[in-house]
Write an enzyme that holds these catalytic residues in place. Sequence first.
Site, PDB file in Angstrom:
ATOM      1  N   LYS A 209      41.388  32.034  33.786  1.00 55.09           N
ATOM      2  CA  LYS A 209      40.358  31.072  34.184  1.00 55.09           C
ATOM      3  C   LYS A 209      39.070  31.325  33.399  1.00 55.09           C
ATOM      4  O   LYS A 209      38.491  30.424  32.828  1.00 55.09           O
ATOM      5  CB  LYS A 209      40.126  31.225  35.692  1.00 55.09           C
ATOM      6  CG  LYS A 209      39.128  30.268  36.277  1.00 55.09           C
ATOM      7  CD  LYS A 209      39.141  30.401  37.799  1.00 55.09           C
ATOM      8  CE  LYS A 209      37.943  29.702  38.411  1.00 55.09           C
ATOM      9  NZ  LYS A 209      37.917  29.816  39.880  1.00 55.09           N
ATOM     10  N   GLU A 215      42.090  42.923  31.025  1.00 52.23           N
ATOM     11  CA  GLU A 215      43.522  43.120  30.843  1.00 52.23           C
ATOM     12  C   GLU A 215      44.114  41.989  29.994  1.00 52.23           C
ATOM     13  O   GLU A 215      44.873  42.228  29.053  1.00 52.23           O
ATOM     14  CB  GLU A 215      44.254  43.135  32.207  1.00 52.23           C
ATOM     15  CG  GLU A 215      43.953  44.346  33.078  1.00 52.23           C
ATOM     16  CD  GLU A 215      42.748  44.136  33.987  1.00 52.23           C
ATOM     17  OE1 GLU A 215      41.884  43.281  33.669  1.00 52.23           O
ATOM     18  OE2 GLU A 215      42.671  44.830  35.013  1.00 52.23           O
ATOM     19  N   GLY A 271      41.413  31.513  41.699  1.00 52.67           N
ATOM     20  CA  GLY A 271      42.528  32.126  40.971  1.00 52.67           C
ATOM     21  C   GLY A 271      43.797  32.195  41.798  1.00 52.67           C
ATOM     22  O   GLY A 271      44.872  31.774  41.365  1.00 52.67           O
ATOM     23  N   ARG A 272      43.672  32.705  43.026  1.00 56.11           N
ATOM     24  CA  ARG A 272      44.883  32.896  43.837  1.00 56.11           C
ATOM     25  C   ARG A 272      45.387  31.596  44.443  1.00 56.11           C
ATOM     26  O   ARG A 272      46.399  31.590  45.143  1.00 56.11           O
ATOM     27  CB  ARG A 272      44.615  33.943  44.923  1.00 56.11           C
ATOM     28  CG  ARG A 272      43.420  33.659  45.808  1.00 56.11           C
ATOM     29  CD  ARG A 272      43.035  34.882  46.625  1.00 56.11           C
ATOM     30  NE  ARG A 272      41.791  34.705  47.359  1.00 56.11           N
ATOM     31  CZ  ARG A 272      40.576  34.897  46.862  1.00 56.11           C
ATOM     32  NH1 ARG A 272      40.429  35.241  45.595  1.00 56.11           N
ATOM     33  NH2 ARG A 272      39.506  34.743  47.607  1.00 56.11           N
ATOM     34  N   GLU A 357      43.152  39.229  49.421  1.00 55.92           N
ATOM     35  CA  GLU A 357      41.942  38.967  48.641  1.00 55.92           C
ATOM     36  C   GLU A 357      41.107  37.903  49.355  1.00 55.92           C
ATOM     37  O   GLU A 357      39.885  37.902  49.270  1.00 55.92           O
ATOM     38  CB  GLU A 357      42.303  38.504  47.221  1.00 55.92           C
ATOM     39  CG  GLU A 357      41.177  38.715  46.226  1.00 55.92           C
ATOM     40  CD  GLU A 357      41.627  38.612  44.775  1.00 55.92           C
ATOM     41  OE1 GLU A 357      41.186  39.425  43.963  1.00 55.92           O
ATOM     42  OE2 GLU A 357      42.426  37.708  44.454  1.00 55.92           O
ATOM     43  N   HIS A 388      67.698  48.630  55.467  1.00 51.17           N
ATOM     44  CA  HIS A 388      68.248  49.962  55.212  1.00 51.17           C
ATOM     45  C   HIS A 388      67.166  50.947  54.810  1.00 51.17           C
ATOM     46  O   HIS A 388      67.466  52.015  54.306  1.00 51.17           O
ATOM     47  CB  HIS A 388      69.339  49.871  54.144  1.00 51.17           C
ATOM     48  CG  HIS A 388      70.469  49.009  54.584  1.00 51.17           C
ATOM     49  ND1 HIS A 388      71.609  49.517  55.168  1.00 51.17           N
ATOM     50  CD2 HIS A 388      70.599  47.654  54.604  1.00 51.17           C
ATOM     51  CE1 HIS A 388      72.409  48.507  55.489  1.00 51.17           C
ATOM     52  NE2 HIS A 388      71.810  47.370  55.162  1.00 51.17           N
ATOM     53  N   LYS A 508      35.706  47.116  38.277  1.00 56.40           N
ATOM     54  CA  LYS A 508      35.714  46.537  36.923  1.00 56.40           C
ATOM     55  C   LYS A 508      34.505  47.020  36.138  1.00 56.40           C
ATOM     56  O   LYS A 508      34.616  47.430  34.987  1.00 56.40           O
ATOM     57  CB  LYS A 508      35.602  45.004  37.009  1.00 56.40           C
ATOM     58  CG  LYS A 508      36.863  44.261  37.275  1.00 56.40           C
ATOM     59  CD  LYS A 508      36.622  42.792  36.909  1.00 56.40           C
ATOM     60  CE  LYS A 508      37.396  41.845  37.750  1.00 56.40           C
ATOM     61  NZ  LYS A 508      37.012  40.456  37.575  1.00 56.40           N
TER      62      LYS A 508
HETATM   63  C1  G6Q Z   1      41.902  35.408  42.307  1.00 57.63           C
HETATM   64  C2  G6Q Z   1      41.015  36.308  41.616  1.00 57.63           C
HETATM   65  C3  G6Q Z   1      41.647  37.133  40.507  1.00 57.63           C
HETATM   66  C4  G6Q Z   1      41.773  36.416  39.177  1.00 57.63           C
HETATM   67  C5  G6Q Z   1      42.071  37.449  38.097  1.00 57.63           C
HETATM   68  C6  G6Q Z   1      42.259  36.828  36.739  1.00 57.63           C
HETATM   69  O1  G6Q Z   1      41.585  34.672  43.189  1.00 57.63           O
HETATM   70  O2  G6Q Z   1      39.921  35.611  41.193  1.00 57.63           O
HETATM   71  O3  G6Q Z   1      42.908  37.641  40.855  1.00 57.63           O
HETATM   72  O4  G6Q Z   1      42.757  35.443  39.244  1.00 57.63           O
HETATM   73  O5  G6Q Z   1      41.043  38.396  38.057  1.00 57.63           O
HETATM   74  O6  G6Q Z   1      41.120  36.129  36.355  1.00 57.63           O
HETATM   75  P1  G6Q Z   1      41.130  35.183  35.123  1.00 57.63           P
HETATM   76  O7  G6Q Z   1      42.064  34.070  35.377  1.00 57.63           O
HETATM   77  O8  G6Q Z   1      39.716  34.712  34.946  1.00 57.63           O
HETATM   78  O9  G6Q Z   1      41.596  36.004  33.936  1.00 57.63           O
END
Ligand code: G6Q
Length: 544
Positions: A209, A215, A271-272, A357, A388, A508
């Site tokens: 996003k 990462e 994001g989620r 989250e 199990h 972070k």
């Molecule tokens: C979700 C969070 C988080 C996000 C990641 C990746 O709700 O905001 O999990 O999706 O940190 O972020 P980017 O899509 O910006 O790389």
Amino acid sequence: MSELPPLTTTTAWRALGDHYTRMHETHLRDLFARDAQRGTRFTAEGAGLYLDYSKNRVTDETITLLLKLAEEAGLRGKVDAMFRGDKINITENRAVLHTALRAPRNAVIKVDGENVVPQVHAVLDKMAAFCQRVRTGEWKGHSGKRIRNVVNIGIGGSDLGPVMAYEALRHYTMREMTFRFVSNVDGIDFVEATHDLDPHETLFIISSKTFTTLETMTNAQSARDWLLQGLGGDSKAVAKHFVAVSTNAKKVAEFGIDTANMFEFWDWVGGRYSMDSAIGLSTMLAVGPDGFREMLSGFHQMDEHFRTAPFAKNLPVLMGLLALWYADFFKAETIAVLPYEQYLKRFPAYLQQLTMESNGKHVTLSGKQVDYATGAIFWGEPGTNGQHSFYQLIHQGTRLIPCDFIAFSHALTPLGRHHDMLIANVLAQAEALAFGKTADEVRKEGTPDWLVPHRVFQGNRPSNMIFADRLTPAILGALVALYEHSVFVQGAIWNIDSFDQWGVELGKALAQKIIPELEAPAEPVLSHDSSTSNLIRRYRAARK
Ligand code: G6Q
């Protein structure tokens, strides 16, 4: 939004507290014995999902009081505000409109006066055209070979949804293509995901996003190096082997991806909550545009159910209220999600982010410390495997762990009697948890007295059963939307911001400070606590 009274001072909260004191020892055995219709009465249906919540520690009065709580907490108004596009993510001043991602073409949903639905469909159409080109082989790699491998690079919300959906919908995917997902900054993730892939036939989707995530940017850079190395170093190859999914066109262009190959989404998609936006490009490549649209229609059906069904028959409302009932009154710490469907093996992992989250918050919308428990810990594994291992603790441990079982009437690829056995097991588990086995029953089986306590199942351990016909793309959409809205219901009543995630920021920022301290050629001056500084020195010494 007018200020609501503190949650614990509402009439319904207090009444629930009194009610809990009176009924919390009532056994499910008695509740079922008293009401022969209980197993059919405490049920609800919507968007192809059937919810049996009769094996919960609730009476009619509990449900009435929980619904009263929802009313007093202003749930109706909050649901409407979300669907309308109000900026309910107040700490980021953003609308929360994942529901617009699956709205039909003719819907009108406005953000800052602008209808966003046409943009949503323009991106979906662009994704569909691209996916068709790749899937038919019309889109060629730099050396003229067709694309056979797709690697999604993203993390968190830009990874968990796509991975989960790919696994869940594997039955419907184009089997000649290989899909991989790279998220971890641990280089092994990238190395293992690509070690057997031919760069000439590989497409990378950089899903981010913000297009700034450490990462993802690190993995994207390694992917670029891997590709160019494999294709002889011609940087023109990037255009044929990289596409981006982002809200940040500037950063995408800086990375070297043509913005013509960028699929957009918007800051009103969290994001989620983004697996049904362009973040789902890998899903669409795997299942095709029609499959993806079918999934969106399932999401939308659940949205409509949530928006319009009376709360007493509303699946997300009921599930949200039950989760709150256990978290706040029974002080249950966790909820186990147990899909009896191998394709849903990544569903619990996906839900962990969605739920934890979103509702892992300790202050209300107005910044006051809450005096009640918020989001539970979600965890789980597919059945029957868990039976199990950890089910022992659910059956006979000292903790109360409400369970969500998920099961389907039909296997997607039937194999002998497997499915009957699978379903027998899920039904048996829910039955065993609820009703247990008394000391008398154990004794009657001839168990010696000393062994009886070990073999007693107290029962009274609650569960939901979510049942559907079969795992189709639409059902997956409905299931995800069910949990999205259940999370919303809980967050709305707890009066927290379910749509920010400030809790991920501190680590972070600290990592950014530590990276140069690990890499500096000269011994750095360290100003951390003695533990962190010592560990940095040890790492540096080991790497010399
Ligand atoms: C979700 C969070 C988080 C996000 C990641 C990746 O709700 O905001 O999990 O999706 O940190 O972020 P980017 O899509 O910006 O790389």
